[in-house]
Structure formats: C-alpha cells, structure tokens
Design a protein around this motif. Structure first.
Motif, PDB file in Angstrom:
ATOM      1  N   SER A  32      27.434   6.224 -76.661  1.00 42.90           N
ATOM      2  CA  SER A  32      26.628   5.533 -75.653  1.00 42.90           C
ATOM      3  C   SER A  32      25.383   5.033 -76.355  1.00 42.90           C
ATOM      4  O   SER A  32      24.613   5.809 -76.916  1.00 42.90           O
ATOM      5  CB  SER A  32      26.256   6.480 -74.499  1.00 42.90           C
ATOM      6  OG  SER A  32      25.514   5.779 -73.530  1.00 42.90           O
ATOM      7  N   THR A  64      28.191   4.265 -69.315  1.00 40.83           N
ATOM      8  CA  THR A  64      28.277   4.093 -67.859  1.00 40.83           C
ATOM      9  C   THR A  64      27.133   4.782 -67.118  1.00 40.83           C
ATOM     10  O   THR A  64      27.105   4.769 -65.887  1.00 40.83           O
ATOM     11  CB  THR A  64      29.611   4.647 -67.344  1.00 40.83           C
ATOM     12  OG1 THR A  64      29.708   6.048 -67.698  1.00 40.83           O
ATOM     13  CG2 THR A  64      30.790   3.902 -67.962  1.00 40.83           C
ATOM     14  N   GLN A  93      25.246   2.769 -64.388  1.00 44.19           N
ATOM     15  CA  GLN A  93      25.965   2.143 -63.285  1.00 44.19           C
ATOM     16  C   GLN A  93      25.375   2.484 -61.914  1.00 44.19           C
ATOM     17  O   GLN A  93      25.339   1.620 -61.037  1.00 44.19           O
ATOM     18  CB  GLN A  93      27.449   2.507 -63.340  1.00 44.19           C
ATOM     19  CG  GLN A  93      28.217   1.747 -64.414  1.00 44.19           C
ATOM     20  CD  GLN A  93      29.688   2.076 -64.426  1.00 44.19           C
ATOM     21  OE1 GLN A  93      30.089   3.226 -64.209  1.00 44.19           O
ATOM     22  NE2 GLN A  93      30.520   1.073 -64.703  1.00 44.19           N
ATOM     23  N   GLU A 133      25.905  -2.572 -65.510  1.00 42.68           N
ATOM     24  CA  GLU A 133      27.228  -2.340 -66.064  1.00 42.68           C
ATOM     25  C   GLU A 133      27.182  -2.356 -67.590  1.00 42.68           C
ATOM     26  O   GLU A 133      26.323  -3.016 -68.201  1.00 42.68           O
ATOM     27  CB  GLU A 133      28.187  -3.420 -65.576  1.00 42.68           C
ATOM     28  CG  GLU A 133      28.400  -3.425 -64.064  1.00 42.68           C
ATOM     29  CD  GLU A 133      29.069  -2.150 -63.571  1.00 42.68           C
ATOM     30  OE1 GLU A 133      29.900  -1.579 -64.321  1.00 42.68           O
ATOM     31  OE2 GLU A 133      28.757  -1.717 -62.452  1.00 42.68           O
ATOM     32  N   PRO A 134      28.109  -1.638 -68.236  1.00 39.35           N
ATOM     33  CA  PRO A 134      28.166  -1.664 -69.701  1.00 39.35           C
ATOM     34  C   PRO A 134      28.421  -3.073 -70.232  1.00 39.35           C
ATOM     35  O   PRO A 134      29.110  -3.876 -69.599  1.00 39.35           O
ATOM     36  CB  PRO A 134      29.352  -0.741 -70.018  1.00 39.35           C
ATOM     37  CG  PRO A 134      29.541   0.101 -68.805  1.00 39.35           C
ATOM     38  CD  PRO A 134      29.112  -0.742 -67.651  1.00 39.35           C
TER      39      PRO A 134
END
Length: 224
Positions: free
Chosen positions: A98, A122, A125, A130-131
C-alpha cells in the motif's frame, strides 16, 4: 510509516518528510522519501515503497519534454504497472503493498501550483478515494500521521495558517510531535522540499541524534 506534511501557499508548496527507512527485512536505514523532477517542475513524496521516489524522478530522463500535466497522467499508469511487479517478486507473496504518493508541482497550463494524492491501497475507500486515482488536494495544510495531543504538548507544537508556517520552527515541532507519537518509525532527519513556478529545491534542516540499531530518542527538547 513516514512523516509526510504538505504546506501549500500561492508561491510555493513545501513537503516535509523524515529520513528513517524501515524495512520489512533488515535494519532501518537513512533514506530520502522524495523525488525531485527539476524541469517539470515537481516534487513527489512517497509513503510505502521508497523505490517509487527514485523511479518517479527518472521521468525527467524518460520524457525530457514532459510537462507537469504529462506527469500527473503518467503516475497512475506507472503505479498500475510497478506495484504488481514488486508484489510478484516478493518473498512474501501474500503481502500486499500500500503506497501513498503526493505529487506537487506547477501547472503551466493552469498557471498554478497543484497538489495531488494517489494511493495503491483500499484504506481510503471509506473517504471516497479509490486506488490508482489522482485526487486534487484543496487543503492548504496536510499533516500525516496526526500526532497525539500529549506529543503535541511535549514538542510545543501548534498549528498555524499555511502563510505563517515556518518549517524551521512550526515544521520541526510538528515532526517532533509525530516522532514522539510513532517513535519506532519516524526519525534521523527532517527534509524540506520546495516547488515553485521556477523550479525545485530540497535540504535537510534538522537532524535527530539517532543511530541505526539503537532506540530512537524521545527527548522533546532536542530541537534545533
């Protein structure tokens, strides 16, 4: 964990990061967590895989005529290519990376300084992010991670408006509070990187008395 603070003013954007690199395997090491793109101009700050900072800096070589707008378009596509390759090469294949990236630069097209945020995970979110999507930041000051109230008091840290923010005073105290809150992950030095309409610069403005392999100092009085 990286102390990553962004201060945006009309004439410059300042990015403040610490210099402690914590590895999954191996001892901590000093590391630069920003990439400078001199001709774009832009500064990229990374929380996560620090190889990203070096790879983003190579955009200057890959696209010698590239603009800041080109770089903003380049970042999501590069991450979608880079992250799966790194995950596939890991000795721990179940470990998902991440990364949080802050892209700060000057848009000649819009004649303004801009700050974008993108993540490959994520965790944002729930906040509508959003990624692999670039989001334009509108806040003039962002501090991450947020220090505890006790740490802020110990470091004599107070929040001020972006125009009044002095990195050698308010910035060091903010990062000392972050360091006191997360003593295993933030340390070694404070680096300030700047981007203006005319270019980029970076310098270390404070060093903590840390030594690799030793526990980080908790002394709030070790301020320059």
């Amino acid at each position: 964990m990286t102390a990553l603070n962004v201060i945006q003013r009309d004439n410059e954007i300042m990015v403040m990061t610490d210099g402690l690199g914590v590895q999954i395997a191996g001892p901590p090491k000093p590391i630069q967590k920003v990439g400078l793109l001199a001709h774009v101009p832009a500064v990229v700050a990374v929380r996560g895989n620090m190889a990203l900072a070096r790879n983003f800096a190579a955009f200057d070589e890959l696209s010698p005529g590239g603009t800041f707008e080109d770089f903003v378009d380049f970042v999501p596509a590069f991450l979608e290519m880079f992250v799966p390759q790194v995950e596939a090469a890991q000795k721990q294949p179940k470990l998902k990376l991440s990364n949080e990236i802050h892209v700060c630069g000057y848009s000649a097209l819009r004649d303004r300084l801009e700050h974008y945020f993108i993540t490959t995970g994520t965790e944002y979110q729930p906040f509508g992010r959003e990624p692999y999507q670039m989001y334009l930041e509108t806040e003039r000051s962002t501090a991450s991670p947020m220090p505890s109230e006790d740490a802020r008091t110990a470091a004599k840290c107070r929040y001020v408006d972006a125009d009044a923010f002095d990195p050698a005073d308010h910035g060091i105290k903010l990062m000392e509070a972050q360091r006191l809150t997360y003593p295993e992950y933030i340390g070694l030095f404070v680096q300030v990187s700047r981007v203006t309409r005319h270019g980029v610069s970076s310098q270390v403005i404070h060093r903590w008395p840390d030594r690799i392999g030793e526990r980080i100092s908790h002394d709030p009085n070790c301020l320059l």
